[in-house]
Design a protein around this motif. Sequence first.
Motif, PDB file in Angstrom:
ATOM      1  N   THR A  14       0.831  -1.215   0.000  1.00 60.56           N
ATOM      2  CA  THR A  14       0.000   0.000   0.000  1.00 60.56           C
ATOM      3  C   THR A  14       0.860   1.257   0.000  1.00 60.56           C
ATOM      4  OG1 THR A  14      -0.162  -0.417   2.375  1.00 60.56           O
ATOM      5  CG2 THR A  14      -2.103  -0.888   1.066  1.00 60.56           C
ATOM      6  N   GLY A  15       2.127   1.119  -0.360  1.00 57.71           N
ATOM      7  CA  GLY A  15       3.013   2.284  -0.371  1.00 57.71           C
ATOM      8  C   GLY A  15       4.405   1.826  -0.006  1.00 57.71           C
ATOM      9  N   SER A  16       5.269   2.793   0.280  1.00 60.11           N
ATOM     10  CA  SER A  16       6.645   2.434   0.624  1.00 60.11           C
ATOM     11  C   SER A  16       6.706   1.917   2.048  1.00 60.11           C
ATOM     12  CB  SER A  16       7.535   3.670   0.522  1.00 60.11           C
ATOM     13  OG  SER A  16       7.577   4.090  -0.810  1.00 60.11           O
ATOM     14  N   LEU A  17       7.477   0.863   2.238  1.00 61.50           N
ATOM     15  CA  LEU A  17       7.604   0.329   3.597  1.00 61.50           C
ATOM     16  C   LEU A  17       8.352   1.330   4.474  1.00 61.50           C
ATOM     17  CD1 LEU A  17       8.303  -3.478   3.337  1.00 61.50           C
ATOM     18  CD2 LEU A  17       6.185  -2.200   3.274  1.00 61.50           C
ATOM     19  N   HIS A  18       8.032   1.307   5.741  1.00 62.64           N
ATOM     20  CA  HIS A  18       8.671   2.230   6.686  1.00 62.64           C
ATOM     21  C   HIS A  18       9.357   1.448   7.801  1.00 62.64           C
ATOM     22  CE1 HIS A  18       5.230   1.405   9.284  1.00 62.64           C
ATOM     23  NE2 HIS A  18       4.423   1.722   8.264  1.00 62.64           N
ATOM     24  N   LEU A  19      10.004   2.222   8.667  1.00 65.65           N
ATOM     25  CA  LEU A  19      10.775   1.611   9.747  1.00 65.65           C
ATOM     26  C   LEU A  19       9.913   0.735  10.666  1.00 65.65           C
ATOM     27  CD1 LEU A  19      13.714   1.775  10.745  1.00 65.65           C
ATOM     28  CD2 LEU A  19      13.005   3.633  12.246  1.00 65.65           C
ATOM     29  N   GLY A  20       8.641   1.107  10.843  1.00 69.00           N
ATOM     30  CA  GLY A  20       7.734   0.300  11.676  1.00 69.00           C
ATOM     31  C   GLY A  20       7.508  -1.065  11.059  1.00 69.00           C
ATOM     32  N   ASN A  21       7.246  -1.103   9.742  1.00 66.00           N
ATOM     33  CA  ASN A  21       7.067  -2.391   9.052  1.00 66.00           C
ATOM     34  C   ASN A  21       8.340  -3.217   9.174  1.00 66.00           C
ATOM     35  OD1 ASN A  21       5.542  -0.496   6.461  1.00 66.00           O
ATOM     36  ND2 ASN A  21       4.409  -1.770   7.891  1.00 66.00           N
ATOM     37  N   TYR A  22       9.488  -2.534   9.061  1.00 69.24           N
ATOM     38  CA  TYR A  22      10.764  -3.259   9.096  1.00 69.24           C
ATOM     39  C   TYR A  22      11.037  -3.820  10.497  1.00 69.24           C
ATOM     40  CZ  TYR A  22      15.733  -4.251   8.891  1.00 69.24           C
ATOM     41  OH  TYR A  22      16.942  -4.885   8.985  1.00 69.24           O
ATOM     42  N   LEU A  23      10.985  -2.961  11.510  1.00 70.25           N
ATOM     43  CA  LEU A  23      11.340  -3.422  12.862  1.00 70.25           C
ATOM     44  C   LEU A  23      10.262  -4.325  13.462  1.00 70.25           C
ATOM     45  CD1 LEU A  23      12.859  -0.119  14.303  1.00 70.25           C
ATOM     46  CD2 LEU A  23      14.089  -2.113  13.408  1.00 70.25           C
ATOM     47  N   GLY A  24       8.992  -3.994  13.182  1.00 72.59           N
ATOM     48  CA  GLY A  24       7.903  -4.777  13.768  1.00 72.59           C
ATOM     49  C   GLY A  24       7.685  -6.097  13.054  1.00 72.59           C
ATOM     50  N   ALA A  25       8.072  -6.172  11.777  1.00 69.12           N
ATOM     51  CA  ALA A  25       7.727  -7.374  11.010  1.00 69.12           C
ATOM     52  C   ALA A  25       8.917  -7.913  10.199  1.00 69.12           C
ATOM     53  CB  ALA A  25       6.539  -7.064  10.099  1.00 69.12           C
ATOM     54  N   VAL A  26       9.296  -7.228   9.131  1.00 70.81           N
ATOM     55  CA  VAL A  26      10.211  -7.825   8.144  1.00 70.81           C
ATOM     56  C   VAL A  26      11.536  -8.304   8.755  1.00 70.81           C
ATOM     57  CG1 VAL A  26      11.433  -7.414   5.965  1.00 70.81           C
ATOM     58  CG2 VAL A  26       9.177  -6.427   6.318  1.00 70.81           C
ATOM     59  N   ARG A  27      12.089  -7.489   9.647  1.00 68.34           N
ATOM     60  CA  ARG A  27      13.366  -7.892  10.241  1.00 68.34           C
ATOM     61  C   ARG A  27      13.211  -9.186  11.036  1.00 68.34           C
ATOM     62  NH1 ARG A  27      17.955  -4.099  12.550  1.00 68.34           N
ATOM     63  NH2 ARG A  27      18.377  -5.061  14.520  1.00 68.34           N
ATOM     64  N   ARG A  28      12.043  -9.334  11.633  1.00 71.39           N
ATOM     65  CA  ARG A  28      11.817 -10.548  12.415  1.00 71.39           C
ATOM     66  C   ARG A  28      11.513 -11.735  11.512  1.00 71.39           C
ATOM     67  NH1 ARG A  28       7.613  -8.870  15.124  1.00 71.39           N
ATOM     68  NH2 ARG A  28       7.532 -10.717  16.405  1.00 71.39           N
ATOM     69  N   PHE A  29      10.978 -11.472  10.326  1.00 74.93           N
ATOM     70  CA  PHE A  29      10.773 -12.566   9.369  1.00 74.93           C
ATOM     71  C   PHE A  29      12.133 -13.216   9.070  1.00 74.93           C
ATOM     72  CE2 PHE A  29       7.163 -10.178   6.838  1.00 74.93           C
ATOM     73  CZ  PHE A  29       6.397 -10.121   7.969  1.00 74.93           C
ATOM     74  N   VAL A  30      13.117 -12.349   8.869  1.00 79.09           N
ATOM     75  CA  VAL A  30      14.449 -12.825   8.466  1.00 79.09           C
ATOM     76  C   VAL A  30      14.971 -13.809   9.518  1.00 79.09           C
ATOM     77  CG1 VAL A  30      16.818 -12.110   7.939  1.00 79.09           C
ATOM     78  CG2 VAL A  30      14.892 -10.677   7.217  1.00 79.09           C
ATOM     79  N   ALA A  31      14.834 -13.428  10.786  1.00 83.89           N
ATOM     80  CA  ALA A  31      15.338 -14.274  11.870  1.00 83.89           C
ATOM     81  C   ALA A  31      14.570 -15.591  11.952  1.00 83.89           C
ATOM     82  CB  ALA A  31      15.228 -13.517  13.193  1.00 83.89           C
ATOM     83  N   MET A  32      13.291 -15.566  11.620  1.00 84.64           N
ATOM     84  CA  MET A  32      12.471 -16.778  11.781  1.00 84.64           C
ATOM     85  C   MET A  32      12.794 -17.858  10.756  1.00 84.64           C
ATOM     86  SD  MET A  32       8.985 -15.779  13.553  1.00 84.64           S
ATOM     87  CE  MET A  32       9.042 -17.371  14.276  1.00 84.64           C
ATOM     88  N   GLN A  33      13.504 -17.454   9.702  1.00 84.03           N
ATOM     89  CA  GLN A  33      13.856 -18.448   8.680  1.00 84.03           C
ATOM     90  C   GLN A  33      14.713 -19.578   9.245  1.00 84.03           C
ATOM     91  OE1 GLN A  33      14.399 -16.478   4.489  1.00 84.03           O
ATOM     92  NE2 GLN A  33      15.690 -15.411   5.947  1.00 84.03           N
ATOM     93  N   ASP A  34      15.428 -19.281  10.354  1.00 87.87           N
ATOM     94  CA  ASP A  34      16.274 -20.314  10.967  1.00 87.87           C
ATOM     95  C   ASP A  34      15.478 -21.227  11.889  1.00 87.87           C
ATOM     96  OD1 ASP A  34      18.504 -19.263   9.745  1.00 87.87           O
ATOM     97  OD2 ASP A  34      18.820 -17.799  11.364  1.00 87.87           O
ATOM     98  N   GLU A  35      14.216 -20.866  12.145  1.00 88.76           N
ATOM     99  CA  GLU A  35      13.464 -21.623  13.149  1.00 88.76           C
ATOM    100  C   GLU A  35      12.440 -22.588  12.576  1.00 88.76           C
ATOM    101  OE1 GLU A  35      12.034 -18.921  16.150  1.00 88.76           O
ATOM    102  OE2 GLU A  35      13.958 -17.849  16.066  1.00 88.76           O
TER     103      GLU A  35
END
Length: 344
Positions: A14-35
């Motif tokens: 719905t637009g450009s991603l922001h720091l909230g999307n990154y810290l609240g979600a996307v960054r944590r997606f990355v970490a979950m790939q190992d789990e």
Amino acid sequence: MAFTPRVFSGVQPTGSLHLGNYLGAVRRFVAMQDEAPCLFCVVDLHAITVWQEPDELARATRHVTAAFLAAGIDPARSIVFNQSRVAAHAELAWIFNCVARMGWLSRMTQFKEKAGRDRENASVGLFAYPNLMAADILAYQATHVPVGEDQKQHLELARDIAQKFNFDYAERLAALGYGEEGLFPLTEPIIQGPATRVMSLRDGAKKMSKSDPSDASRINLTDDADAIAQKVRKAKTDPEPLPSDPKGLEGRPEADNLVGIYAALAGTTKETVLTEHGGAMFSAFKPALADLAVSVLAPMNDAMVRLLADEGHLHAVLAQGAERAAEIAGPVLRDAKRVVGFVA
Ligand code: AQP
């Protein structure tokens, strides 16, 4: 038989991603790939619950895909796709429209916020949004969903839908060989870390959001170093120095927000940030925060520019992801339809 751990989460184009999307979600997606095995979805069906210019929707879909990859999601390991390519989402959502109750959806605060005063004019899709979100998750029997705090209520609704479906069709599920746990798991939300609700830089009472008309309210993942420094410098704060422990942040939403952002970017806690910066004035803390934000976001920004230049690659990632996703959702949807009584 317990459900096999599987992670699902989505982000709206719905637009450009922001720091909230990154810290609240996307960054944590990355970490979950190992789990656990993971599916990360660009939820374009959700996006059109409010009007989207078609060309802009397509652009934003590529943008979110590029952001996923630039952040470190590996499409060889995780399934990355856009929701509209896998018909199971819409099909299961219809069944859930008939499972969920009007009263449940009427309590959803996000609908109230997004529809505002002009509720009569909101799309039916915006009202039924949480049912589609339940379908996104349950089509893959996902057990864990990393999200920001704002999605907690929708996750609770997904659990209610799973429970009611499993209960209403218990006998028919048993006849198909399902045990007491039924067809759909009671999915766990994963809402963790110091930045589960990043607030607007202009108003500590409002969530940082893509749709906020003020660009100064958010740090976009595409902002350059100057824009980031300027937005942080202009962020609303109070005149007091930083406290030396998190209790001192109570009643200071803007200060709390900046400390939370710093902690999340540094991969540490608010306590540790305040041990280091307690007593500092914002005139000293803000430049340190801006430098940290630039050091985290600049490499991602570079990677996004490279990825966005190769649309063919992004389309191939989404197409392959959709094929893999459909393979998982297919048997789940087939059994859901069977127990409902649809003749195939
Ligand atoms: N401010 C936030 N802080 C922490 N997490 C956030 N998320 C969104 N805003 C914040 C999380 O990001 C994921 C993707 O969100 P989304 O794009 O699907 O929808 P949203 O929650 O409605 O995000 P926005 O930015 O506010 O978009 P618009 O303005 O289009 O509605 C989710 O996990 C969400 O929790």
